[in-house]
Design a protein around this motif. Structure first.
Motif, mmCIF file in Angstrom:
data_model
loop_
_atom_site.group_PDB
_atom_site.id
_atom_site.type_symbol
_atom_site.label_atom_id
_atom_site.label_comp_id
_atom_site.label_asym_id
_atom_site.label_seq_id
_atom_site.Cartn_x
_atom_site.Cartn_y
_atom_site.Cartn_z
ATOM 1 N N GLU A 174 4.257 2.501 7.225
ATOM 2 C CA GLU A 174 4.101 3.591 6.267
ATOM 3 C C GLU A 174 5.232 4.610 6.403
ATOM 4 N N PRO A 175 5.443 5.194 7.631
ATOM 5 C CA PRO A 175 6.534 6.171 7.720
ATOM 6 C C PRO A 175 7.912 5.557 7.473
ATOM 7 N N LEU A 176 8.077 4.272 7.819
ATOM 8 C CA LEU A 176 9.389 3.661 7.559
ATOM 9 C C LEU A 176 9.661 3.620 6.058
ATOM 10 N N LEU A 177 8.656 3.186 5.278
ATOM 11 C CA LEU A 177 8.884 3.061 3.838
ATOM 12 C C LEU A 177 8.903 4.418 3.143
ATOM 13 N N LEU A 178 8.463 5.465 3.837
ATOM 14 C CA LEU A 178 8.582 6.809 3.267
ATOM 15 C C LEU A 178 9.931 7.430 3.625
ATOM 16 N N SER A 179 10.698 6.760 4.529
ATOM 17 C CA SER A 179 12.006 7.289 4.921
ATOM 18 C C SER A 179 13.040 6.919 3.860
ATOM 19 N N PRO A 180 14.055 7.776 3.691
ATOM 20 C CA PRO A 180 15.141 7.398 2.791
ATOM 21 C C PRO A 180 15.823 6.140 3.320
ATOM 22 N N GLN A 181 16.481 5.427 2.428
ATOM 23 C CA GLN A 181 17.082 4.148 2.796
ATOM 24 C C GLN A 181 18.027 4.288 3.991
ATOM 25 N N GLY A 182 17.915 3.361 4.937
ATOM 26 C CA GLY A 182 18.807 3.351 6.092
ATOM 27 C C GLY A 182 18.442 4.362 7.152
ATOM 28 N N THR B 82 0.829 -1.201 0.000
ATOM 29 C CA THR B 82 0.000 0.000 0.000
ATOM 30 C C THR B 82 0.869 1.258 0.000
ATOM 31 N N THR B 83 1.884 1.260 0.861
ATOM 32 C CA THR B 83 2.729 2.452 0.956
ATOM 33 C C THR B 83 3.450 2.715 -0.357
ATOM 34 N N ILE B 84 3.938 1.648 -0.989
ATOM 35 C CA ILE B 84 4.673 1.851 -2.234
ATOM 36 C C ILE B 84 3.750 2.414 -3.316
ATOM 37 N N VAL B 85 2.527 1.899 -3.395
ATOM 38 C CA VAL B 85 1.599 2.411 -4.406
ATOM 39 C C VAL B 85 1.209 3.856 -4.117
ATOM 40 N N PHE B 86 0.866 4.147 -2.875
ATOM 41 C CA PHE B 86 0.407 5.508 -2.568
ATOM 42 C C PHE B 86 1.557 6.510 -2.673
ATOM 43 N N ALA B 87 2.757 6.098 -2.281
ATOM 44 C CA ALA B 87 3.891 7.008 -2.439
ATOM 45 C C ALA B 87 4.077 7.332 -3.918
ATOM 46 N N GLN B 88 3.838 6.339 -4.766
ATOM 47 C CA GLN B 88 3.972 6.563 -6.208
ATOM 48 C C GLN B 88 2.859 7.480 -6.707
ATOM 49 N N ILE B 89 1.633 7.217 -6.268
ATOM 50 C CA ILE B 89 0.502 8.036 -6.726
ATOM 51 C C ILE B 89 0.680 9.487 -6.283
ATOM 52 N N PHE B 90 1.223 9.699 -5.084
ATOM 53 C CA PHE B 90 1.375 11.056 -4.539
ATOM 54 C C PHE B 90 2.733 11.674 -4.882
ATOM 55 N N ASP B 91 3.565 10.979 -5.645
ATOM 56 C CA ASP B 91 4.917 11.466 -5.919
ATOM 57 C C ASP B 91 4.882 12.811 -6.643
ATOM 58 N N ARG B 92 5.862 13.683 -6.273
ATOM 59 C CA ARG B 92 5.848 15.031 -6.842
ATOM 60 C C ARG B 92 6.095 15.003 -8.351
ATOM 61 N N ASP B 93 7.047 14.175 -8.785
ATOM 62 C CA ASP B 93 7.434 14.221 -10.189
ATOM 63 C C ASP B 93 6.720 13.183 -11.048
ATOM 64 N N TYR B 94 6.464 12.010 -10.484
ATOM 65 C CA TYR B 94 5.937 10.922 -11.302
ATOM 66 C C TYR B 94 4.518 10.515 -10.923
#
Lengths: 324, 294
Positions: A257-265, A146-158
């Motif tokens: 959700e917030p973990l997968l929205l964080s930059p890697q590491g 879910t997080t990956i899809v929504f992050a993509q749908i809400f992405d600024r550029d894509y």
């Protein structure tokens, strides 16, 4: 209202083991086995609960009193973790984020579920099964997907949402890098995941209302809206309180959700920690910084919050009962 | 405390006549709202499929591509070469299946004991079961990790399986179900014939409650398949990853292809979608029957 609830009977006429002639013949050991058997049936749960539930919970309180490094030393420091925690701006930031995401997700979710349950609760509705099943699709989708899809749908550029905004003449909006935007993004995922499930719970309660209640209301000329206010809402009150409690406890656990929205590491959910929740903060301290003591102190505070919620809920539901 | 959790749960058995629902004409806007809600549920999953088959550029083209493209085989191939995804699917299947079967059995048995057997301490023990449902295990993950570490189970599948084999919610649910579907007369008759409670459970009770145990197992399967925090803490090496952790690993490779994580998510969700096609109706019925918590 009480007619919709069916609290479990305290003692639902259990079977009293009566030794039969055959049993008597087998002797005392058989009777003893029979008397001990129920404990055997419930033993798996209690054994697992003691090891993986109760003991870790109690031990959280112990670890919280230490400066505990899993590979280094363990020093008893009393309540120092707590005094540090309450002066830590990151803790207050995470608490604020958790509260904000909880409000942004719970209120819309309950309103949407109320409306949809009311609409679905129609004796002559077509495709009822299709609607019910489609609403359960988000529930079987993992939070990670879910997080990956929504992050993509809400992405600024894509993201398709920003393309839509642009197409409508609005500016592109960077959801992930603003405080409110990232909260809305996470809350949207929570709402998406749970509104269908909540709708089904409400619908189940609604269907227990006898049809003649609505029939009588319709005969008296009550509109759909009036039926909603005077029949639907009051009969749902217990289950609404229940879903508020579960969504509150669920809200304190928002992590993936917030973990997968964080930059890697990283476990901060953005450079400004704009969407770091309490559970993610606990993880960051415990497993990112290996500060087991400090992380456990966060766990203790979370426990306190849950106890407080349970107490408020208890008072509310006893008051409700007293009022009727 | 008990009634805080318990009160709203059980819906009484539906009356015999067609129950439920308002009467009169269904307005057009009822369908409008419901169709919007259904589309809102379906679209993100469909979009996952579109992006994993048309590439990440799908949304940036104008107008956005809304139908699947032919890129799926390439991206799926990339998923399998970037992380050991087949292994991850296998790991998830092993963990989720074991937990589903384990929960269905332990919860049915314990639910039976709490519903139909009398033993000292029963009510107190049941209240403890109910209380444990309100405290989420997340807040004590640090000591949980210490225990797993002491047991030498870090980076193993049993670290995921064993703690999940019983569930308080499942016991609660099975108890409700057994109290309301199985009459005491039936069991008393078996008692008089000299059957032990173990025989009664397997010969009489379990055959009747099998559908409910199946739904409970299904919910356990879905929850375990989708679990993230705990596997993320205890699994260390890629060959032990479950699919959810594999997705996270794919997301770390964003520079490879933006569609990669979407393709991984699609593959991780597909098995559940296939299961859902066959048992979705039973899940809906099970949830409406009192399974109120995920």
């Amino acid at each position: 209202m009480t007619s919709t609830i069916n609290p479990p009977r305290a003692t639902p006429d259990p079977i009293v083991p009566k030794p039969s002639r055959k049993q008597k013949a087998v002797g005392i050991r058989y009777g003893l086995m029979e008397r001990m058997a129920p404990y055997g049936y419930i033993a798996p749960f209690f054994a697992l609960f003691l090891v993986f539930g109760l003991f870790p919970l109690l031990f959280t309180f112990v670890v919280a009193l230490y400066d505990w490094n899993p590979v280094g030393s363990q020093t008893f420091i009393g309540l120092e973790n707590f005094s540090r925690l309450f002066q830590d701006p990151r803790f207050w930031n995470a608490s604020g984020n958790t509260l904000s995401i909880w409000l942004l997700s719970t209120i819309p979710q309950l309103l949407i579920a109320l409306l949809l349950a009311h609409l679905l609760n129609h004796a002559r509705l077509k495709w009822a099964n299709f609607f019910r099943m489609s609403m359960l699709l988000p529930y079987i989708t993992s939070v990670a997907a879910t997080t990956i899809v929504f992050a993509q749908i809400f992405d600024r550029d894509y993201g398709i949402l920003n393309h839509l905004l642009e197409f409508l003449g609005a500016d592109r909006f960077d959801f992930r890098n603003s405080v409110l935007g990232s909260h809305v993004l996470i809350a949207t995922m929570v709402v998406w995941r749970w509104f269908g499930y909540t709708t089904l719970l409400y619908l189940a309660s609604l269907q227990a209302i006898p049809r003649d209640v609505y029939e009588a209301a319709a005969v008296d000329g009550a509109s759909g809206w009036k039926q909603f206010i005077h029949i639907t809402i009051p009969s749902l009150r217990p289950v609404i309180i229940f879903t508020i409690v579960t969504s509150t406890i669920g809200g304190l656990q928002i992590f993936t959700e917030p973990l997968l929205l964080s930059p890697q590491g990283q476990f901060s959910c953005g450079a400004m920690r704009q969407c770091q929740t309490l559970t993610l903060f606990l993880y960051e301290q415990g497993f990112g910084q290996f500060a087991f003591g400090y992380g456990s102190a966060i766990g203790v505070v979370l426990f306190g919050m849950i106890v407080a919620i349970a107490l408020v809920n208890f008072l509310l539901s006893t008051r409700l009962k007293g009022a009727h | 405390m008990t009634d805080t959790v318990v009160a709203p749960v059980p819906t009484p058995p539906l009356p015999k006549r067609r129950s439920g629902g308002r009467v009169g004409r269904v307005r057009w806007w009822t369908y409008l709202f419901l169709i919007i809600a259904a589309l809102a549920c379906i679209f993100p999953l469909y979009w996952m499929f579109v992006v994993s088959s048309a590439g990440a550029g799908a949304a940036s083209r104008l107008p956005p591509v809304l139908i699947p493209g032919g890129d799926l085989p390439r991206l799926v191939d990339l998923v399998f070469t970037t992380v050991p995804f087949v292994r991850a699917l296998f790991n998830s299947a092993v963990v989720a299946t074991t937990i589903a079967v384990g929960q269905a059995l332990t919860c049915a048995l314990a639910g039976f004991a709490f519903a139909k057997l009398r033993f000292p301490g029963r009510n107190v023990l049941f209240i403890i079961v109910v209380l444990t449902m309100t405290v989420p295990s997340q807040l004590s993950v640090i000591p949980q990790y210490m225990i797993i570490s002491e047991l030498g189970w870090v980076n193993t599948l049993q670290a995921l399986i064993v703690p999940g084999l019983a569930s308080a919610f499942g016991i609660f649910w099975m108890r409700q179900h057994i109290s309301s579907t199985i009459s005491d007369e039936l069991l008393q008759a078996a008692r008089i014939d000299g059957a032990s409670s173990w025989q009664i459970f397997w010969k009489i009770v379990f055959p009747i409650i099998r559908p409910a145990a199946f739904v409970l197992g299904l919910l356990g399967f879905v929850t375990s398949w989708n679990d993230f925090l705990w596997p993320f803490i205890v699994l260390k090496s890629p060959d032990m990853y479950t699919v959810q952790i594999a997705i996270k690993a794919l997301q770390n490779n964003l520079f490879v292809d933006l569609g990669l994580a979407m393709a991984g998510s699609f593959l991780a969700t597909l098995p559940l979608l296939i299961v859902f096609v066959f048992v979705g109706r039973r899940m809906v019925a099970g949830i409406m029957d009192g399974a109120f918590k995920g």
